[in-house]
Design an enzyme around this catalytic site. Structure first.
Site, PDB file in Angstrom:
ATOM      1  N   GLU A  61       0.674  -1.462   0.006  1.00  0.00           N
ATOM      2  CA  GLU A  61       0.076  -0.144   0.268  1.00  0.00           C
ATOM      3  C   GLU A  61       1.055   0.811  -0.474  1.00  0.00           C
ATOM      4  O   GLU A  61       1.504   1.520   0.699  1.00  0.00           O
ATOM      5  CB  GLU A  61      -0.861  -0.020   1.489  1.00  0.00           C
ATOM      6  N   THR A  71       2.911   2.546  -2.648  1.00  0.00           N
ATOM      7  CA  THR A  71       4.155   1.559  -2.908  1.00  0.00           C
ATOM      8  C   THR A  71       4.570   2.148  -4.035  1.00  0.00           C
ATOM      9  O   THR A  71       5.054   1.885  -5.104  1.00  0.00           O
ATOM     10  CB  THR A  71       4.584   0.092  -2.935  1.00  0.00           C
ATOM     11  N   SER A  84     -26.501   8.163 -14.737  1.00  0.00           N
ATOM     12  CA  SER A  84     -26.072   6.727 -13.460  1.00  0.00           C
ATOM     13  C   SER A  84     -26.736   7.312 -12.974  1.00  0.00           C
ATOM     14  O   SER A  84     -27.767   8.133 -11.973  1.00  0.00           O
ATOM     15  CB  SER A  84     -24.760   7.481 -12.616  1.00  0.00           C
ATOM     16  N   GLY A 127     -17.633   5.269  -2.473  1.00  0.00           N
ATOM     17  CA  GLY A 127     -16.519   6.016  -1.109  1.00  0.00           C
ATOM     18  C   GLY A 127     -16.411   5.439  -0.034  1.00  0.00           C
ATOM     19  O   GLY A 127     -15.897   5.393   0.318  1.00  0.00           O
ATOM     20  N   SER A 128     -16.500   3.601  -1.012  1.00  0.00           N
ATOM     21  CA  SER A 128     -16.020   2.449  -0.178  1.00  0.00           C
ATOM     22  C   SER A 128     -14.112   2.117  -0.232  1.00  0.00           C
ATOM     23  O   SER A 128     -13.292   1.846   0.673  1.00  0.00           O
ATOM     24  CB  SER A 128     -16.684   1.406  -0.455  1.00  0.00           C
ATOM     25  N   SER A 160     -14.045   3.111  -6.984  1.00  0.00           N
ATOM     26  CA  SER A 160     -14.799   3.185  -8.090  1.00  0.00           C
ATOM     27  C   SER A 160     -15.064   4.464  -9.474  1.00  0.00           C
ATOM     28  O   SER A 160     -15.082   3.985 -10.725  1.00  0.00           O
ATOM     29  CB  SER A 160     -16.325   3.773  -7.527  1.00  0.00           C
ATOM     30  N   ASP A 168      -4.747   1.000  -9.426  1.00  0.00           N
ATOM     31  CA  ASP A 168      -5.931   0.668  -9.392  1.00  0.00           C
ATOM     32  C   ASP A 168      -6.373   0.167 -10.579  1.00  0.00           C
ATOM     33  O   ASP A 168      -7.036  -0.436 -11.203  1.00  0.00           O
ATOM     34  CB  ASP A 168      -6.994   1.866  -8.973  1.00  0.00           C
ATOM     35  N   TYR A 186      -3.516  12.789   0.320  1.00  0.00           N
ATOM     36  CA  TYR A 186      -2.953  11.728  -0.340  1.00  0.00           C
ATOM     37  C   TYR A 186      -1.656  12.383  -1.162  1.00  0.00           C
ATOM     38  O   TYR A 186      -0.425  11.673  -1.196  1.00  0.00           O
ATOM     39  CB  TYR A 186      -3.788  11.017  -1.681  1.00  0.00           C
TER      40      TYR A 186
HETATM   41  C1  GLA Z   1      -4.569   4.775  -4.261  1.00  0.00           C
HETATM   42  C2  GLA Z   1      -4.471   5.263  -5.433  1.00  0.00           C
HETATM   43  C3  GLA Z   1      -2.961   4.089  -6.049  1.00  0.00           C
HETATM   44  C4  GLA Z   1      -2.306   4.146  -4.810  1.00  0.00           C
HETATM   45  C5  GLA Z   1      -3.710   3.685  -3.324  1.00  0.00           C
HETATM   46  C6  GLA Z   1      -2.825   3.358  -1.787  1.00  0.00           C
HETATM   47  O1  GLA Z   1      -6.099   3.873  -4.424  1.00  0.00           O
HETATM   48  O2  GLA Z   1      -5.273   5.058  -6.052  1.00  0.00           O
HETATM   49  O3  GLA Z   1      -2.367   4.729  -6.940  1.00  0.00           O
HETATM   50  O4  GLA Z   1      -1.540   4.244  -3.867  1.00  0.00           O
HETATM   51  O5  GLA Z   1      -3.852   4.490  -3.219  1.00  0.00           O
HETATM   52  O6  GLA Z   1      -2.017   2.284  -2.550  1.00  0.00           O
END
Ligand code: GLA
Length: 387
Positions: free
Chosen positions: A33, A35, A67, A124-125, A129, A174, A224
């Site tokens: 995570e 990374t 939607s 928002g989980s 999404s 993701d 973030y």
């Molecule tokens: C979000 C980002 C990913 C990743 C994660 C943390 O989901 O979209 O690219 O950095 O956080 O691992």
């Protein structure tokens, strides 16, 4: 679901003649995570829940979006000549960002489209999404307009759209997990080279359970981006004493040797997480290959501690879910997953303990946090498809 999507389409746009239906999954990350923007490894998998889109080409350049999840917003209209982000566009900035990226790459849509979306990823989980909508849009454009793009391209296009159209500076995890998903497998991805390997995630007698904190995730994007810059600052300091391009290149020993070069003590903690978490992801996949599920679970637990203490992205909600999970017999491992600051946790739970897990963790969470968490026992599914 195909039939249901066509019914939605007909309800909104009059009829569904010639409409087609596509699907893209959501994702959960098992370990590795924060990374992916540090040149490290991740180990996510695609889920069988995700986003469905019913879609049809138009004879003009208009774009119409609807939607089922945001039905109060009604039909949102735009056109191929208006592919710029705007706050009024709401959720449609995600599909529009992907259309814009295709156009940037010389793949111009020759006509507009009508689209109806429906997602069964809890809102928002933290199960991605938005990345699911991006990869879905890419798959739709490929299917409808004949653009030649691979699934890996769909991941890169989705990430580009997220970064440059929607202003979220995410890594590749993701979109890659969603575009490259494979039933019953997790993807061991080296984010530095994009080389990857599928590893069967066969959990003998156990299940993957997601616990959704239902916390409103207001500040995720700014926090973030702040973590990203802290890692960048740490890397710049380390580069004065060792020749590396990313934190993911360091072993734990090398990090301990060079960490004195990092000026800001907060950045030392952030970098320590990035380095150790990357090594944990590598070791976790080795453990899985040897069928050492207990070790895999232990590494998941260590991952959470590091995200809590060094990376500081958990918060009371996720910590409560994980602490409660650790106290339940039959829990093999439990950690927060995704960006953090809310969102959800992922746990591996023995089949016979799943009901107790949901009940006990749910009760503790409600008592301590004051509102309910939601639980989902999930399955690992394939990447994007036309139904
Ligand atoms: C979000 C980002 C990913 C990743 C994660 C943390 O989901 O979209 O690219 O950095 O956080 O691992």
């Amino acid at each position: 679901m195909k039939q249901k999507m066509l019914e939605h389409f007909a309800r909104i746009y009059g009829d569904a003649d010639g409409a087609e239906v596509f699907f893209a999954p959501g994702r959960v990350n098992m370990i590795g995570e924060h990374t992916d923007y540090n040149g490290g490894h991740v180990f996510p998998c695609a889920l069988t829940i995700g986003t469905y889109g019913a879609v049809r080409r138009r004879g003009d350049r208009r774009l119409r979006f609807y939607s089922v999840n945001f039905s109060r917003a009604g039909v949102i209209e735009s056109s191929l000549d208006e592919l710029t982000p705007s706050s009024e566009a709401g959720w449609t900035n995600y599909p529009k960002g992907v259309m814009w990226t295709f156009a940037q790459r010389g793949m111009e849509m020759d006509c507009g489209l009508d689209l109806v979306l429906f997602g069964n990823i809890p809102n928002g989980s933290g199960l991605s999404s938005s990345a699911s909508v991006e990869v879905l849009t890419g798959a739709i454009l490929r299917g409808l307009y004949g653009f030649e793009v691979s699934n890996q391209d769909l991941a890169l296009i989705g990430q580009y759209a997220e970064n440059h159209f929607n202003g979220m500076n995410c890594g590749i995890m993701d979109q890659f997990a969603i575009a490259m998903g494979k039933k019953d497998h997790a993807i061991f991805l080296d984010t530095n080279t994009l080389s990857y390997e599928y590893a069967p995630l066969v959990l003998d007698g156990a299940r993957i359970v997601i616990a959704c904190s239902n916390k409103k995730r207001g500040l995720v994007d700014s926090k973030y981006n702040e973590r990203r810059s802290e890692c960048k600052a740490a890397l710049a300091d380390l580069q004065k004493v060792c020749r590396i391009q990313s934190l993911g290149e360091l072993t734990e020993e090398e990090f301990e040797q060079y960490k004195g070069a990092i000026q800001n003590p907060v950045c030392v903690k952030r970098a320590r997480h990035a380095v150790y978490e990357n090594r944990r992801a590598v070791r976790a996949v080795e453990a899985l290959k040897k069928n050492e599920l207990a070790l895999f679970g232990q590494l998941m637990n260590e991952s959470h501690v590091s995200l809590r203490d060094d990376y500081e992205v958990t918060g009371i909600e996720l910590d409560t879910l994980v602490d409660a999970a650790w106290g339940v017999d039959g829990v093999i491992g439990s950690r927060m997953t995704g960006a953090g600051f809310g969102g959800c946790t992922v746990s591996i739970v023995k089949n016979e303990a799943v009901d107790t897990f949901m009940e006990r963790v749910g009760k503790t969470y409600q008592e301590k946090i004051g509102y309910a968490a939601d639980f989902y026992a999930v399955e690992i599914g394939d990447g994007p498809q036309q139904l």
